[in-house]
Design a protein around this motif. Sequence first.
Motif, PDB file in Angstrom:
ATOM      1  N   VAL A   1       6.321   1.769   2.715  1.00  0.00           N
ATOM      2  CA  VAL A   1       5.120   2.346   3.300  1.00  0.00           C
ATOM      3  C   VAL A   1       5.456   3.754   3.781  1.00  0.00           C
ATOM      4  O   VAL A   1       6.342   3.942   4.594  1.00  0.00           O
ATOM      5  CB  VAL A   1       4.614   1.506   4.490  1.00  0.00           C
ATOM      6  CG1 VAL A   1       3.318   2.082   5.040  1.00  0.00           C
ATOM      7  CG2 VAL A   1       4.407   0.061   4.056  1.00  0.00           C
TER       8      VAL A   1
ATOM      9  N   PHE B   1       0.325  -3.651   7.288  1.00  0.00           N
ATOM     10  CA  PHE B   1      -0.346  -2.899   6.243  1.00  0.00           C
ATOM     11  C   PHE B   1      -0.841  -3.884   5.206  1.00  0.00           C
ATOM     12  O   PHE B   1      -0.331  -4.991   5.086  1.00  0.00           O
ATOM     13  CB  PHE B   1       0.613  -1.887   5.607  1.00  0.00           C
ATOM     14  CG  PHE B   1       1.842  -2.530   5.045  1.00  0.00           C
ATOM     15  CD1 PHE B   1       2.991  -2.669   5.821  1.00  0.00           C
ATOM     16  CD2 PHE B   1       1.882  -3.010   3.746  1.00  0.00           C
ATOM     17  CE1 PHE B   1       4.129  -3.263   5.320  1.00  0.00           C
ATOM     18  CE2 PHE B   1       3.017  -3.613   3.235  1.00  0.00           C
ATOM     19  CZ  PHE B   1       4.144  -3.729   4.026  1.00  0.00           C
TER      20      PHE B   1
ATOM     21  N   HIS C   1       8.223  -3.424  -0.720  1.00  0.00           N
ATOM     22  CA  HIS C   1       7.077  -2.678  -0.191  1.00  0.00           C
ATOM     23  C   HIS C   1       7.610  -1.483   0.575  1.00  0.00           C
ATOM     24  O   HIS C   1       8.381  -1.650   1.505  1.00  0.00           O
ATOM     25  CB  HIS C   1       6.257  -3.536   0.783  1.00  0.00           C
ATOM     26  CG  HIS C   1       5.596  -4.703   0.135  1.00  0.00           C
ATOM     27  ND1 HIS C   1       4.269  -4.728  -0.186  1.00  0.00           N
ATOM     28  CD2 HIS C   1       6.091  -5.886  -0.275  1.00  0.00           C
ATOM     29  CE1 HIS C   1       3.967  -5.884  -0.753  1.00  0.00           C
ATOM     30  NE2 HIS C   1       5.056  -6.602  -0.821  1.00  0.00           N
TER      31      HIS C   1
ATOM     32  N   ILE D   1       1.147   2.824   0.213  1.00  0.00           N
ATOM     33  CA  ILE D   1       2.052   1.684   0.034  1.00  0.00           C
ATOM     34  C   ILE D   1       2.535   1.655  -1.409  1.00  0.00           C
ATOM     35  O   ILE D   1       1.742   1.596  -2.343  1.00  0.00           O
ATOM     36  CB  ILE D   1       1.324   0.369   0.372  1.00  0.00           C
ATOM     37  CG1 ILE D   1       0.727   0.463   1.780  1.00  0.00           C
ATOM     38  CG2 ILE D   1       2.291  -0.806   0.289  1.00  0.00           C
ATOM     39  CD1 ILE D   1      -0.346  -0.543   2.050  1.00  0.00           C
TER      40      ILE D   1
ATOM     41  N   THR E   1       4.700  -0.345  -4.129  1.00  0.00           N
ATOM     42  CA  THR E   1       5.255  -1.690  -4.294  1.00  0.00           C
ATOM     43  C   THR E   1       5.877  -1.876  -5.669  1.00  0.00           C
ATOM     44  O   THR E   1       5.429  -1.304  -6.661  1.00  0.00           O
ATOM     45  CB  THR E   1       4.171  -2.773  -4.104  1.00  0.00           C
ATOM     46  OG1 THR E   1       3.231  -2.670  -5.182  1.00  0.00           O
ATOM     47  CG2 THR E   1       3.440  -2.615  -2.795  1.00  0.00           C
TER      48      THR E   1
ATOM     49  N   PRO F   1      -1.576   5.414   5.633  1.00  0.00           N
ATOM     50  CA  PRO F   1      -0.311   5.231   4.911  1.00  0.00           C
ATOM     51  C   PRO F   1      -0.526   4.850   3.449  1.00  0.00           C
ATOM     52  O   PRO F   1      -1.515   4.224   3.095  1.00  0.00           O
ATOM     53  CB  PRO F   1       0.371   4.090   5.675  1.00  0.00           C
ATOM     54  CG  PRO F   1      -0.661   3.494   6.552  1.00  0.00           C
ATOM     55  CD  PRO F   1      -1.745   4.485   6.754  1.00  0.00           C
TER      56      PRO F   1
ATOM     57  N   CYS G   1      -6.420  -0.759   0.271  1.00  0.00           N
ATOM     58  CA  CYS G   1      -6.432   0.610  -0.237  1.00  0.00           C
ATOM     59  C   CYS G   1      -7.325   0.686  -1.467  1.00  0.00           C
ATOM     60  O   CYS G   1      -7.115  -0.069  -2.420  1.00  0.00           O
ATOM     61  CB  CYS G   1      -5.024   1.050  -0.629  1.00  0.00           C
ATOM     62  SG  CYS G   1      -3.907   1.107   0.772  1.00  0.00           S
TER      63      CYS G   1
ATOM     64  N   PRO H   1      -1.930  -3.724   1.138  1.00  0.00           N
ATOM     65  CA  PRO H   1      -2.234  -2.954  -0.077  1.00  0.00           C
ATOM     66  C   PRO H   1      -3.657  -3.216  -0.565  1.00  0.00           C
ATOM     67  O   PRO H   1      -4.290  -2.326  -1.100  1.00  0.00           O
ATOM     68  CB  PRO H   1      -1.213  -3.465  -1.092  1.00  0.00           C
ATOM     69  CG  PRO H   1      -0.127  -4.091  -0.296  1.00  0.00           C
ATOM     70  CD  PRO H   1      -0.729  -4.555   0.978  1.00  0.00           C
TER      71      PRO H   1
END
Lengths: 227, 347
Positions: free
Chosen positions: B237, B113, B235, B224, B226, B222, B118, B115
């Motif tokens: 998810v 993944f 992190h 995320i 953090t 998904p 996003c 971030p």
Amino acid sequence: MWCELGQGNFFDEFQMEGVAADHNEIYLELTPENLSRALKTAQNAKTVKIKLTNKHCPCLTVAVELPSLSSSSRIVTHDIPVGVIPRKLWTDFREPTVPDFDVSIYLPVLKTMKSVVERMKNISNHVVIEANLKGEMNLKIETDLVCITTHFKDLGNPLWASEDASQDRDSENMAEARIDIKKLLQFLAGQQVNPTKALCNIVHNRIVHFILLHEDVSLQYFIPALS
Amino acid sequence: MKCLVTGGNVRVLGKAAHSLSRIGDELYLEPLENGHYQAARPPQAQPPRCKVLMKSFLSVFRSPVALEKTVERCCIALSPESSRLVIQLHCKHGVTKTHNLSFQECESLQAIFDPAQCPNLLRAPARVLVEAVAPFSPALSEVTLGVSPGRRVVFRSYLEEDTDATKAMMTEMSLNEEEFQQLEAQEGASITFCLKEFRGLLSFAESANLPLNIHFDVPGRPAIFTIEDSLLDGHFVLATLSEPDLCSQEPSRPGQGAHSTMHLDDFANDDIDSYMIAMETTVCEGAAVAPCTPSPLSEEEEAEPSVVPGTPPLKKFRSLFFGSVLAPTEPPCEPNPVLAEDSDGEG
């Protein structure tokens, strides 16, 4: 259980239109846990607004304005589904009448009564509550192994408007009723604040009727006697 | 594998364990090679990876408060001879508590993944988010988070398809965007995810007194979450519900959208249900750490997978696991979650 709250004591603004001018009432059915949870979020609220709305179904919408760190408040909205009770069923929900009691007596301090009953509940499922017109009340439990009685004295008996039946009564005679201890505890546990007046009417072997009066709320609780 | 956690970090480790315990039943521990800083050192042939029961791990860190008071350092080592994960708590007054946990070797689990991919980001102090979800029932499974017209951030309870709408209470909390340290999202953007897991990660962020970043994309991809500071990097998810497919009658299984984008490799559990939750926790050893003993096993070092750029090069241990949550069989009825209030009608 029957509880009455005066509008003026609770709400700054109140607007309502009932079904018809001569039946200016609305009867709603809802799950108390939902309302209780909604009101819990309002503990530190700036304002609370309760509206009857029609979302996916009739709902009681509780809108709570909470303080926030920013310039505008946080707003929590709860939509509680309610059932609107049709007029023809309203008679089912009338205030129950005060029964023809044998003895009426003021209750001891509720906190004390609650701690006594709490301990009794571990020993027996039923408790006998008895009282007389001399201000005496007893709570009794009985099992195969043990009998426990707690005596309360000098409680005082309230004067009711028509006391004809009780005039003939020997003041020492106890009226009693055997009730489910859990129900009694439910009633006692629910009281958070000491009421202005707390009394209990006993119909011998039939029913126990509790009346609690606070400044702006009245509460009546009926517990039927067991055979 | 051998690692040492000192002083206040033991409490942080305990808190992390508690937070993770609200998400899953198993804890994966994996030391990582630090590809960036130890380029000269050849990678270990078989870096040990193991999973332990969450319950066992949590029992070592039962009370974070007590840990802080009594534990001076904590040593975690994998003992292949006895097949045990050995956790030693060196406490005051010469007391040493040794816990031998049985473990299972397993394949490495990695969720891929990023971030940075996003488009939407929310950042707020953990406290604000804890207060934002407080009005919701503890029994509520999913919550929808979104940005309403008017730039208010809204949390709303999500009703699963099989619940009776005429019986279920609906709750919504709306906050001014000023309460957020950062808000980069389109009006109308929203995602739906598991509240229970969210609360778990929030409690950890709150105890560490850190702000939480929420990176999210379109529904189905998904989200995320953090948190970071000099000591640690977390992190989380979470899968999100995908938008309903208006054209087909078939209920779309929300998790599958998330599943396909996760590109997991080699996970043991092939029974993954609609929700997958992968957590990556990194704990930095910090300057105070001295290596346990010279040992042929690598100390905890980080191996940066190239697909996750930008992660700080700290010494880490990484844990990943998956939980399964009952999925709603059908997506929400509305094409878009209505975040503005309906106009009221008298009932």
